[in-house]
Design an enzyme around this catalytic site. Structure first.
Site, PDB file in Angstrom:
ATOM      1  CG  ASP A   1    -103.755 -53.704   4.303  1.00  9.56           C
ATOM      2  OD1 ASP A   1    -102.819 -54.242   3.683  1.00  9.56           O
ATOM      3  OD2 ASP A   1    -103.661 -52.598   4.861  1.00  9.56           O
TER       4      ASP A   1
ATOM      5  CE1 TYR B   1     -92.883 -54.847  -8.366  1.00  7.11           C
ATOM      6  CE2 TYR B   1     -91.371 -55.072 -10.210  1.00  7.11           C
ATOM      7  CZ  TYR B   1     -92.603 -55.318  -9.640  1.00  7.11           C
ATOM      8  OH  TYR B   1     -93.547 -56.040 -10.325  1.00  7.11           O
TER       9      TYR B   1
ATOM     10  CB  ILE C   1     -98.819 -57.220 -17.420  1.00  8.80           C
ATOM     11  CG1 ILE C   1     -97.820 -58.392 -17.305  1.00  8.80           C
ATOM     12  CG2 ILE C   1    -100.231 -57.719 -17.725  1.00  8.80           C
ATOM     13  CD1 ILE C   1     -97.629 -59.221 -18.550  1.00  8.80           C
TER      14      ILE C   1
ATOM     15  N   PRO D   1    -103.870 -51.353 -14.804  1.00  5.92           N
ATOM     16  CG  PRO D   1    -106.011 -51.310 -13.868  1.00  5.92           C
ATOM     17  CD  PRO D   1    -104.967 -52.257 -14.393  1.00  5.92           C
ATOM     18  CB  SER D   2    -100.432 -50.459 -11.120  1.00  7.65           C
ATOM     19  OG  SER D   2     -99.850 -51.597 -11.691  1.00  7.65           O
TER      20      SER D   2
ATOM     21  NE  ARG E   1     -89.543 -52.284 -20.707  1.00 12.47           N
ATOM     22  CZ  ARG E   1     -89.520 -51.946 -19.428  1.00 12.47           C
ATOM     23  NH1 ARG E   1     -88.607 -51.118 -18.987  1.00 12.47           N
ATOM     24  NH2 ARG E   1     -90.397 -52.425 -18.577  1.00 12.47           N
TER      25      ARG E   1
HETATM   26  P1  NAD Z   1    -102.178 -53.366 -10.087  1.00 15.38           P
HETATM   27  O1  NAD Z   1    -100.911 -52.838  -9.497  1.00 15.38           O
HETATM   28  O2  NAD Z   1    -102.810 -52.629 -11.218  1.00 15.38           O
HETATM   29  O3  NAD Z   1    -103.251 -53.542  -8.934  1.00 15.38           O
HETATM   30  C1  NAD Z   1    -102.826 -53.921  -7.682  1.00 15.38           C
HETATM   31  C2  NAD Z   1    -104.020 -54.188  -6.793  1.00 15.38           C
HETATM   32  O4  NAD Z   1    -103.471 -54.426  -5.500  1.00 15.38           O
HETATM   33  C3  NAD Z   1    -104.980 -53.029  -6.657  1.00 15.38           C
HETATM   34  O5  NAD Z   1    -106.315 -53.486  -6.860  1.00 15.38           O
HETATM   35  C4  NAD Z   1    -104.766 -52.553  -5.223  1.00 15.38           C
HETATM   36  O6  NAD Z   1    -105.947 -52.036  -4.620  1.00 15.38           O
HETATM   37  C5  NAD Z   1    -104.301 -53.831  -4.558  1.00 15.38           C
HETATM   38  N1  NAD Z   1    -103.528 -53.623  -3.349  1.00 15.38           N
HETATM   39  C6  NAD Z   1    -102.570 -52.696  -3.128  1.00 15.38           C
HETATM   40  N2  NAD Z   1    -102.110 -52.784  -1.873  1.00 15.38           N
HETATM   41  C7  NAD Z   1    -102.791 -53.797  -1.293  1.00 15.38           C
HETATM   42  C8  NAD Z   1    -102.775 -54.375   0.001  1.00 15.38           C
HETATM   43  N3  NAD Z   1    -101.959 -53.914   0.962  1.00 15.38           N
HETATM   44  N4  NAD Z   1    -103.608 -55.421   0.257  1.00 15.38           N
HETATM   45  C9  NAD Z   1    -104.428 -55.889  -0.701  1.00 15.38           C
HETATM   46  N5  NAD Z   1    -104.505 -55.377  -1.934  1.00 15.38           N
HETATM   47  C10 NAD Z   1    -103.698 -54.336  -2.227  1.00 15.38           C
HETATM   48  O7  NAD Z   1    -101.972 -54.881 -10.483  1.00 15.38           O
HETATM   49  P2  NAD Z   1    -100.913 -55.544 -11.451  1.00 15.38           P
HETATM   50  O8  NAD Z   1    -100.112 -54.536 -12.198  1.00 15.38           O
HETATM   51  O9  NAD Z   1    -101.676 -56.582 -12.179  1.00 15.38           O
HETATM   52  O10 NAD Z   1     -99.879 -56.249 -10.443  1.00 15.38           O
HETATM   53  C11 NAD Z   1    -100.227 -57.444  -9.776  1.00 15.38           C
HETATM   54  C12 NAD Z   1     -98.961 -58.176  -9.426  1.00 15.38           C
HETATM   55  O11 NAD Z   1     -98.241 -58.449 -10.620  1.00 15.38           O
HETATM   56  C13 NAD Z   1     -98.005 -57.406  -8.516  1.00 15.38           C
HETATM   57  O12 NAD Z   1     -97.404 -58.277  -7.607  1.00 15.38           O
HETATM   58  C14 NAD Z   1     -96.985 -56.869  -9.494  1.00 15.38           C
HETATM   59  O13 NAD Z   1     -95.742 -56.608  -8.890  1.00 15.38           O
HETATM   60  C15 NAD Z   1     -96.907 -58.013 -10.471  1.00 15.38           C
HETATM   61  N6  NAD Z   1     -96.359 -57.656 -11.774  1.00 15.38           N
HETATM   62  C16 NAD Z   1     -96.988 -56.709 -12.537  1.00 15.38           C
HETATM   63  C17 NAD Z   1     -96.435 -56.385 -13.764  1.00 15.38           C
HETATM   64  C18 NAD Z   1     -97.064 -55.341 -14.664  1.00 15.38           C
HETATM   65  O14 NAD Z   1     -96.435 -54.960 -15.682  1.00 15.38           O
HETATM   66  N7  NAD Z   1     -98.272 -54.880 -14.379  1.00 15.38           N
HETATM   67  C19 NAD Z   1     -95.260 -56.996 -14.200  1.00 15.38           C
HETATM   68  C20 NAD Z   1     -94.670 -57.954 -13.394  1.00 15.38           C
HETATM   69  C21 NAD Z   1     -95.232 -58.281 -12.172  1.00 15.38           C
END
Ligand code: NAD
Length: 239
Positions: free
Chosen positions: A52, A141, A174, A177-178, A199
């Site tokens: 974590d 964020y 991107i 899953p989230s 968009r």
């Molecule tokens: P996601 O949100 O789908 O998955 C996040 C992962 O983080 C999960 O496996 C979850 O279990 C883990 N997690 C959550 N809290 C945690 C903690 N306290 N300690 C350890 N692990 C933890 O992943 P994503 O969408 O690929 O996002 C990854 C990064 O990319 C993030 O920093 C996000 O802000 C950034 N990001 C994502 C997008 C997008 O569109 N998905 C765009 C820009 C930036």
């Protein structure tokens, strides 16, 4: 990446998972870490660690388990929606805890080992949101993702003569899953997905593997002359 050891946080899914699996295919010893143990178990890499990123004690002891690193990818991040008026004190503090303070703690834990080895590459996942442009209803964020750039640039400046590089990646939207979880939380999943795509100048979302390719470049010696920069990967969204 042969002979390199990397740790990727939030590696159970999305960008973190794609990055951990790509680094492993490229020959690195990869520690995939996440809080979601069952999903982490399915990541195709050499080593896994439940971690974590908000657990200060666990983070400070993590190097005892992994040993020193050549590459640290700080990927953990969390989206709190809403404008400043909807942003609770809890949302604000939690956003900084997960998105920024985690990077401070992980880097503090692993940087001494990198310095002893004579170098290392740190890759921090920021976002186009906040770091590059303002987007409605992403107040907390966006604030955290802008802070990631300051943290990245400061580390890069402080250790540039000691073989440490520190760069940030700013992804656009991107397909992870989230993202789908956020779409499901809206009233109409299909319509919201179409709005997201509409968009995008390329009319599609980015793929985690595309971001992983950029992370690979920044982690590897191919980018040896690059530090303290943010690297946008957004299909032209911020252009
Ligand atoms: P996601 O949100 O789908 O998955 C996040 C992962 O983080 C999960 O496996 C979850 O279990 C883990 N997690 C959550 N809290 C945690 C903690 N306290 N300690 C350890 N692990 C933890 O992943 P994503 O969408 O690929 O996002 C990854 C990064 O990319 C993030 O920093 C996000 O802000 C950034 N990001 C994502 C997008 C997008 O569109 N998905 C765009 C820009 C930036």
């Amino acid at each position: 990446m042969q002979g390199k050891t990397a740790l990727v946080t939030a590696a159970a899914q999305g960008i973190g998972r794609a990055t951990a699996e790509l680094f492993a295919r490229e020959g690195a010893t990869v520690w995939a870490s996440d809080i979601n143990e069952p999903v982490l178990a399915r990541v195709a890499c050499n080593e896994r660690m439940v971690l974590d990123v908000c657990d200060m004690q666990a983070v400070s002891h993590a190097p005892e388990r992994t040993g020193p690193l050549d590459i640290l990818v700080n990927c953990a991040g969390f989206v709190a929606g809403g404008s400043i008026l909807e942003c609770s004190e809890h949302d604000w503090l939690r956003s900084f805890e997960v998105n920024v303070t985690s990077m401070f703690r992980l880097t503090r834990a692993y940087l001494p080992g990198m310095l002893r080895r004579g170098g290392g590459s740190i890759v921090n996942v920021s976002s186009v949101v906040g770091a590059v442009r303002g987007v409605a209803n992403r107040f907390a964020y966006a604030s955290t993702k802008a802070a990631v750039l300051g943290l990245t640039k400061s580390i890069a400046a402080d250790f540039v003569t000691q073989g440490i590089r520190c760069n940030a990646i700013c992804p656009g939207t991107i397909d992870t899953p989230s993202l789908h979880a956020r779409l499901r939380a809206t009233e109409d999943y299909a319509a919201s997905l179409e709005t997201f795509k509409a968009r995008q100048p390329m009319r599609r979302l980015g793929m985690p593997e595309e971001v992983a390719n950029l992370a690979l470049y920044l982690a590897s010696d191919e980018s040896a002359f690059t530090t303290g920069q943010w690297h946008i990967i957004d299909g032209g969204w911020s252009n």
